[in-house]
Design a protein around this motif. Structure first.
Motif, PDB file in Angstrom:
ATOM      1  N   HIS A 138      -3.548   4.125  -5.595  1.00 14.22           N
ATOM      2  CA  HIS A 138      -4.931   3.695  -5.385  1.00 14.22           C
ATOM      3  C   HIS A 138      -5.384   3.965  -3.959  1.00 14.22           C
ATOM      4  CE1 HIS A 138      -4.038   1.455  -9.117  1.00 14.22           C
ATOM      5  NE2 HIS A 138      -5.307   1.643  -9.354  1.00 14.22           N
ATOM      6  N   HIS A 178      -8.592   6.221  -2.979  1.00 18.11           N
ATOM      7  CA  HIS A 178      -9.630   5.689  -2.093  1.00 18.11           C
ATOM      8  C   HIS A 178      -9.877   6.628  -0.915  1.00 18.11           C
ATOM      9  CE1 HIS A 178     -11.154   2.934   1.147  1.00 18.11           C
ATOM     10  NE2 HIS A 178     -11.981   2.631   0.174  1.00 18.11           N
ATOM     11  N   HIS A 207       0.810  -1.216   0.000  1.00 18.50           N
ATOM     12  CA  HIS A 207       0.000   0.000   0.000  1.00 18.50           C
ATOM     13  C   HIS A 207       0.846   1.269   0.000  1.00 18.50           C
ATOM     14  CE1 HIS A 207      -3.344  -2.597   0.565  1.00 18.50           C
ATOM     15  NE2 HIS A 207      -3.051  -2.919   1.810  1.00 18.50           N
ATOM     16  N   LYS A 247      -0.177   0.130  -9.707  1.00 20.55           N
ATOM     17  CA  LYS A 247      -0.687  -1.225  -9.589  1.00 20.55           C
ATOM     18  C   LYS A 247      -1.773  -1.273  -8.522  1.00 20.55           C
ATOM     19  CE  LYS A 247       3.699  -3.376 -10.914  1.00 20.55           C
ATOM     20  NZ  LYS A 247       4.788  -4.314 -10.504  1.00 20.55           N
ATOM     21  N   ARG A 248      -2.631  -2.244  -8.618  1.00 22.54           N
ATOM     22  CA  ARG A 248      -3.766  -2.357  -7.703  1.00 22.54           C
ATOM     23  C   ARG A 248      -3.293  -2.358  -6.242  1.00 22.54           C
ATOM     24  NH1 ARG A 248      -8.539  -6.957  -8.211  1.00 22.54           N
ATOM     25  NH2 ARG A 248     -10.175  -5.747  -7.173  1.00 22.54           N
ATOM     26  N   TYR A 249      -3.958  -1.560  -5.415  1.00 25.05           N
ATOM     27  CA  TYR A 249      -3.709  -1.448  -3.965  1.00 25.05           C
ATOM     28  C   TYR A 249      -2.437  -0.690  -3.613  1.00 25.05           C
ATOM     29  CZ  TYR A 249      -7.242  -5.149  -3.921  1.00 25.05           C
ATOM     30  OH  TYR A 249      -8.368  -5.900  -4.124  1.00 25.05           O
ATOM     31  N   ASP A 250      -1.725  -0.110  -4.592  1.00 27.00           N
ATOM     32  CA  ASP A 250      -0.512   0.629  -4.256  1.00 27.00           C
ATOM     33  C   ASP A 250      -0.863   2.017  -3.737  1.00 27.00           C
ATOM     34  OD1 ASP A 250      -1.106   2.172  -6.483  1.00 27.00           O
ATOM     35  OD2 ASP A 250       0.679   1.604  -7.621  1.00 27.00           O
TER      36      ASP A 250
END
Length: 223
Positions: free
Chosen positions: A206, A210, A192, A200-203
C-alpha cells in the motif's frame, strides 16, 4: 542493477511519461524523485517474515553498532577501511566470525550500520527496521523510500561519508532519550515495510501504491 535508473532515458517518451518504481533510487543516475518512486530493497530468503520481526529490549542491546558485509563500492570500502574489526563497541566485519548469527547480531545491537555498496540502497535498512535496530544511513544521492510521508529523522541516523571516521563519536553522542525515541520510531514504521500475502493496510504494498498515486500529477502525458 546499477543501470536501473538509466535504462529508460534512451526512450524519452517512456522516460517522461512513466512513473518508475526503483530500489536503486540514485539521483546521480537519473532517478527523478518528482515522478519516480523509491522502493525499499527487501531480502526475504525464505519468502516469510516469521522470526524476522522484533529484537531485544534496549536494556539488553549490548552492542553499540553492527555491520557485516562485503567491501564493494567506494562508500563501503571506505567504511571498512576505518572500522573493520577495530573496535569492541562498533562490531564491523567483512565476514562474520563462526557462531555469530547475522539476525541475532542485529537484534541485540542498538544501531545497525547501512552503508551503500554498488547501489545506493541496501536490504540492511529494512532488516534493521525488522530487528528494531536504529538504521545508520551512510549514502550519497539516495532518495529514501516513502520519504513523502515518513520522517526518516525520527527513526534513523544519517551520517555523511566524510564523517565515517567519527562514526563512533557520533553514535555515543546521541543522548539516551533520543535513542529511545528513535527506536520507538522504528517500531512505529515497521508495518510500512512488511510484506504480507495478501497485502494488509499500510504495509509495503500500500505504501508503494500511495507513492505512485502522489506522483501521478507530475508525469507528462503526450496526447
Amino acid at each position: 542493477m546499477l543501470q536501473g535508473p538509466r535504462a529508460t532515458r534512451y526512450v524519452p517518451q517512456l522516460y517522461f511519461t512513466s512513473i518508475r518504481v526503483l530500489c536503486n533510487a540514485n539521483t546521480s543516475e537519473h532517478f527523478n524523485p518528482k515522478k519516480d518512486a523509491s522502493f525499499p530493497e527487501i531480502n526475504l530468503k525464505t519468502g516469510e517474515i516469521e522470526g524476522l520481526i522484533g529484537g531485544f529490549p534496549p536494556s539488553n542491546r549490548t552492542v553499540l553498532a553492527f555491520f557485516a558485509g562485503g567491501a564493494h563500492g567506494l562508500i563501503r570500502s571506505t567504511f571498512l577501511k576505518h572500522w573493520k574489526e577495530k573496535d569492541e563497541q562498533l562490531l564491523v566485519y567483512e565476514t562474520l566470525p563462526e557462531g555469530m548469527p547475522y539476525p541475532d547480531m542485529m537484534k541485540k545491537s542498538r544501531y545497525c550500520i547501512c552503508p551503500s555498496g554498488w547501489e545506493v540502497a541496501s536490504p540492511r535498512i529494512v532488516e534493521a527496521i525488522y530487528a528494531e535496530c536504529v538504521p545508520v544511513l551512510i549514502s550519497q544521492h539516495y532518495v529514501l523510500p516513502f520519504s513523502d510521508v515518513l520522517d526518516w529523522n525520527s527513526f534513523s541516523v544519517e551520517v555523511s561519508v566524510s564523517d565515517i571516521p567519527n562514526l563512533k563519536k557520533i553514535l555515543l553522542g546521541i543522548p539516551e532519550d533520543r535513542y529511545l525515541r528513535l527506536r520507538e520510531g522504528v517500531k512505529q514504521v515497521q508495518r510500512h515495510f512488511l510484506v504480507n500475502d495478501p497485502p494488509k493496510r499500510y504495509d509495503v504494498f500500500h505504501m508503494i501504491i500511495h507513492s505512485i498515486w502522489l506522483r501521478r500529477l507530475n508525469v507528462l502525458v503526450y496526447s
